[in-house]
Scaffold this motif. Sequence first.
Motif, PDB file in Angstrom:
ATOM      1  N   UNK A 164      68.905  13.232  25.377  1.00 23.96           N
ATOM      2  CA  UNK A 164      67.916  13.953  26.039  1.00 23.96           C
ATOM      3  C   UNK A 164      69.000  14.846  27.290  1.00 23.96           C
ATOM      4  N   UNK A 165      70.009  14.952  27.668  1.00 20.02           N
ATOM      5  CA  UNK A 165      70.858  15.653  28.176  1.00 20.02           C
ATOM      6  C   UNK A 165      69.884  16.550  28.258  1.00 20.02           C
ATOM      7  N   UNK A 166      69.979  17.930  27.438  1.00 19.01           N
ATOM      8  CA  UNK A 166      69.620  19.168  27.733  1.00 19.01           C
ATOM      9  C   UNK A 166      68.323  18.949  28.802  1.00 19.01           C
ATOM     10  N   UNK A 167      67.205  18.047  27.975  1.00 22.96           N
ATOM     11  CA  UNK A 167      65.663  17.783  28.680  1.00 22.96           C
ATOM     12  C   UNK A 167      65.593  17.425  29.917  1.00 22.96           C
ATOM     13  N   UNK A 168      66.538  16.243  30.320  1.00 21.61           N
ATOM     14  CA  UNK A 168      66.946  15.950  31.790  1.00 21.61           C
ATOM     15  C   UNK A 168      66.677  16.975  32.400  1.00 21.61           C
ATOM     16  N   UNK A 169      68.056  18.329  32.028  1.00 20.91           N
ATOM     17  CA  UNK A 169      68.133  19.438  32.816  1.00 20.91           C
ATOM     18  C   UNK A 169      67.040  20.406  32.773  1.00 20.91           C
ATOM     19  N   UNK A 182      58.324  12.543  25.837  1.00 22.35           N
ATOM     20  CA  UNK A 182      56.678  12.123  25.503  1.00 22.35           C
ATOM     21  C   UNK A 182      56.630  10.417  26.035  1.00 22.35           C
ATOM     22  N   UNK A 183      55.782   9.893  26.743  1.00 21.60           N
ATOM     23  CA  UNK A 183      55.678   8.851  27.153  1.00 21.60           C
ATOM     24  C   UNK A 183      56.376   8.901  28.718  1.00 21.60           C
ATOM     25  N   UNK A 184      57.334   9.602  29.501  1.00 22.32           N
ATOM     26  CA  UNK A 184      58.694   9.295  30.341  1.00 22.32           C
ATOM     27  C   UNK A 184      58.026   9.011  31.526  1.00 22.32           C
ATOM     28  N   UNK A 185      58.393   8.397  32.156  1.00 26.55           N
ATOM     29  CA  UNK A 185      57.424   7.936  33.044  1.00 26.55           C
ATOM     30  C   UNK A 185      57.394   9.110  34.099  1.00 26.55           C
ATOM     31  N   UNK A 186      58.538   9.741  34.766  1.00 30.17           N
ATOM     32  CA  UNK A 186      58.715  10.686  35.348  1.00 30.17           C
ATOM     33  C   UNK A 186      59.113  11.910  34.748  1.00 30.17           C
TER      34      UNK A 186
END
Length: 1010
Positions: A164-169, A182-186
Amino acid sequence: MDALASRTVSVARTAKLLKYFEPVANLPGFARALARTLAELRLAQVSPADVSTTGLPGRDLGELLALYEAELADRRLADLARVLELATEAASIATHRWLGLPLLLLDSPLESRAHADLFECVAARAPAVLAAVTSGETTQRAMHAQSRLLESILRVDAEDLDDSAQASQGRASSLGRLRSQLFAVSPVAGEQKDDEFDLFSAPGEGLEAVEIARRVLQFARKNVAFDSIAILLRNPERYQPMIEDALRRAGIPAYFSRGVARPDVSGRAFLALLACAAEKCSASRFAEYLSLGQVPVSGQATSPDAATQPAADSDPAATEDDWVGPNDEMFGIADSQASPVKQEPEESNAPPAPWGWEKLLVDAAVIGGSDRWERRLIGLEHEFELRLSVLEREDEAQRAQLARKIEQLRHLRRFALPLIGTLAALPQSALWKDWLDRLAELARAGLRSPDAVLAVLAEFEPMGDVGPVGLEEVFEVLSDRLRFLRRDPPQRRYGRVFVGSIDESRGREFAVVFLPGLAESLFPKRALEDPLLLDEFRREASPHLLLRDDRTAEERLRLRLAVSAAGERLIASYPRMDVAEGRPRVPSFYAMELVRAIEGRLPELKQFEIRTRDAAPARLNWPSPPDSADAIDNAEYDLATLARALTTSSGGHYLVESNAHLARSLRTRWSRWESQKWTKADGLLTADAAALEILAKHRLTERAWSPSSLQQFAACPYKFALYGIHELRPREEFGSIEQLDPLTRGALFHEVQFALLSELKAQGLLPVNELRLAAALEWSDRVLERVAAEYEENLAPAIPGVWRSEIEDIRTDLRGWLQHVAQNDDDWEPVHFEFGFGLRAGNRRDPSSTAAEAALSEGVRLRGSIDLLERHLVKGALRVTDHKTGKPPERIPLYVGAGHLLQPLLYGRAAEELLGTPVESGRLFYSTQRGGYQQVSIPVTDKSKQFLAKLLSNIDGFVAGGFLPAAPEKDACDICDFRIVCGPYEETRLKRKDQRDERLDGLTEIRGMP
Ligand code: SF4
């Protein structure tokens, strides 16, 4: 297993073991719900004692589970739980070539305790194990339990492979962000848009499927292989038929993982027969069976005894005992190519097809009960014969139509009565093996192709000793299996688009995944508790039973599975309408969640709906794409092309070149609407020599005509052609049985009048006058009672109350008629009643009737029947009367009434010709209360004969000249039976035609005659 659960309920109820469920245990559906709950309990390895202690429902379920397990043991049957138990035993102690090998568990969930036990045993024998499971969230109980279960079985800690590193950036692609957020809180807002994700909506599920097919074709054009495309369904039962249809239309090869289920008409027809038996031989159920077109080709039902006897000239090997195996893994699905093709009987040998039988059943008004069937069918035949006797007087075409119906009715009787006998003889309750024997006989006797039904019945043979069970239970158990004919998917899926449930995508990846149905209540489905064992009891019974929260978590996991199955593209969609129920749908929050996971925020609903609608411009009222190049089939192509042609006035010309029939139809329409001239599109208009030769045979002197046919001409020459030359008659509509059919009532009234006049003549009571009235009235009652009793016996009326009320009405009409005659016609002596000419001899006719037609000097040949011929006691002149049961016309004519009222003159002239005696007048006598006993009398004079001669000559000229246009009088179309032929705009269209065409002069002249 449904049958076994059903049996368990029956045993438990008989032994009065049920307390909590007793009030609902006999409801349809209880046994099926129980089968599901018991299967789950057994897979979770919950014992009867475990569940019994959970409360009142649990106590009953404990009893049922114990009985169910005893039934399995007694009958040596194994359900899935038992199969897994046996496999687990084998894996722990036996040697098998697949044991002891390295083991890969690829996203295969351990659904129950029994599954986990088997995996544990197999894993214990494996030298190395790699297990991968789709996760993404660990807070949910089910997912947590699943990974913890694997950890405990394999005694290792799970490793999280999510990146999830790329997504978090915020730099990941759409699919990357979907997988990680998907379904992440933020969720983190995405940086760029790409084509990895698409979302569209369509007006309904059908069009949604069509849009998917269109996109599949577009991918194929870009060299994406069909087998790297998947359509993943949350509701395969609901969506698969529409996906099947759309892919078939588009010519896309598909692999349906669950096989395809086609509605099985023979199974449905068989179920209709069973429902007919359950509803005491109800006619509506039998009509449903007939409407499915599964009547044996011979059209002859056989009794069970006959069904077991091979026909003398049949193949001795092909007897009732030809066994049909079940469609299971051992015998396989019936393969139409493998089985010898059954020879259909030669058309010339086959009895008439059972056309129109359902309608006859409605006419017969059989309400139910096997004994009523025979009486009502015979009664209807007599009723038709009675109507025939009236029609024979003048309407040849309808007479032929009725004669055909009588023939059909006889075939129906020969077919239906033995089958009804078989249905009525089905037992109230029997062991399954007895039911299977009786049902197999019924299938052979009542179905054209019974093999599919026999195969289903064969599947139930292991249940032979179960029972006794009633017909309702048998119906319930068989209904699902008989409604659809299932075909397994082909062995190889390659080269085809994969269509399956989302769960089946575990461990698979496709370049393109379609995910339809993201609408509210479709996906996610509302998680419901098990109605037989609520969560509060489940928790107590076992930690391995699923709860409602687990089912909710399963829905979320399904969305993850669909996302993770998409390698390069995910295309989600939802329907905006529930077309079946005509109500709008809204996107589900899963559809919104997909966008939120990519864009980092929840879209605004209105904007979201506009965006998804614009992504697929499908329309319900014009189902085609804007560009014909995107059409999936010819129908869409034509619609797209026509849409363009409608706005640009070009592009539609290909239609007249591609289909000769359509071209003719379009040109005809143009001629009718745009051409001022009368053309062959405007009715029966022809200058063709061959057609004129045929028409010449219909000239008034060339064949016999009835007055009612000739009376049609003035209203509209085309109506006259359709009625008198083409002999079209309106299709009969289902009538109410709250009153007698008008034709039957009229026929009955005529019958009674004829019988009464004959009796009065025999008694010397004619003519009826004030002195004879009392005696005539007495005879009237007696004759009515006699004739009514005879007809009641013959016609077996559907509702006796309706019959009696009609007879009382006729009694009042008759009395009123006699009183009127006594007061007004006592100087006219009846000499002939029902005087027929040009008709076949019949016993309800005057003895002086003649088979000869009446050839009038005015230029017409006539046939018909004169109700009453009277001679004046003083003048000796003759008068003819036609009795009517309807209402008199508003305007009383002098001679021919603008061509609408020809019967008095024509019958008067016919009597003159046939009897060689002058007739003073012809009259219509409206001899009922409804008609007010009014008369329309037309004198037969030289003047009236001149009008008649001119009118007939004009009609003859139109026939000879091949000019019978649709030229209706004002408002004539409103009451015309042929409006369905002409359409509703004939009077409007007429105004565009040349009214000065001299060929119309003869018609104008007739319409002006007094
Ligand atoms: S519908 Fe009108 S135009 Fe057609 S046959 Fe009847 S009366 Fe004539």
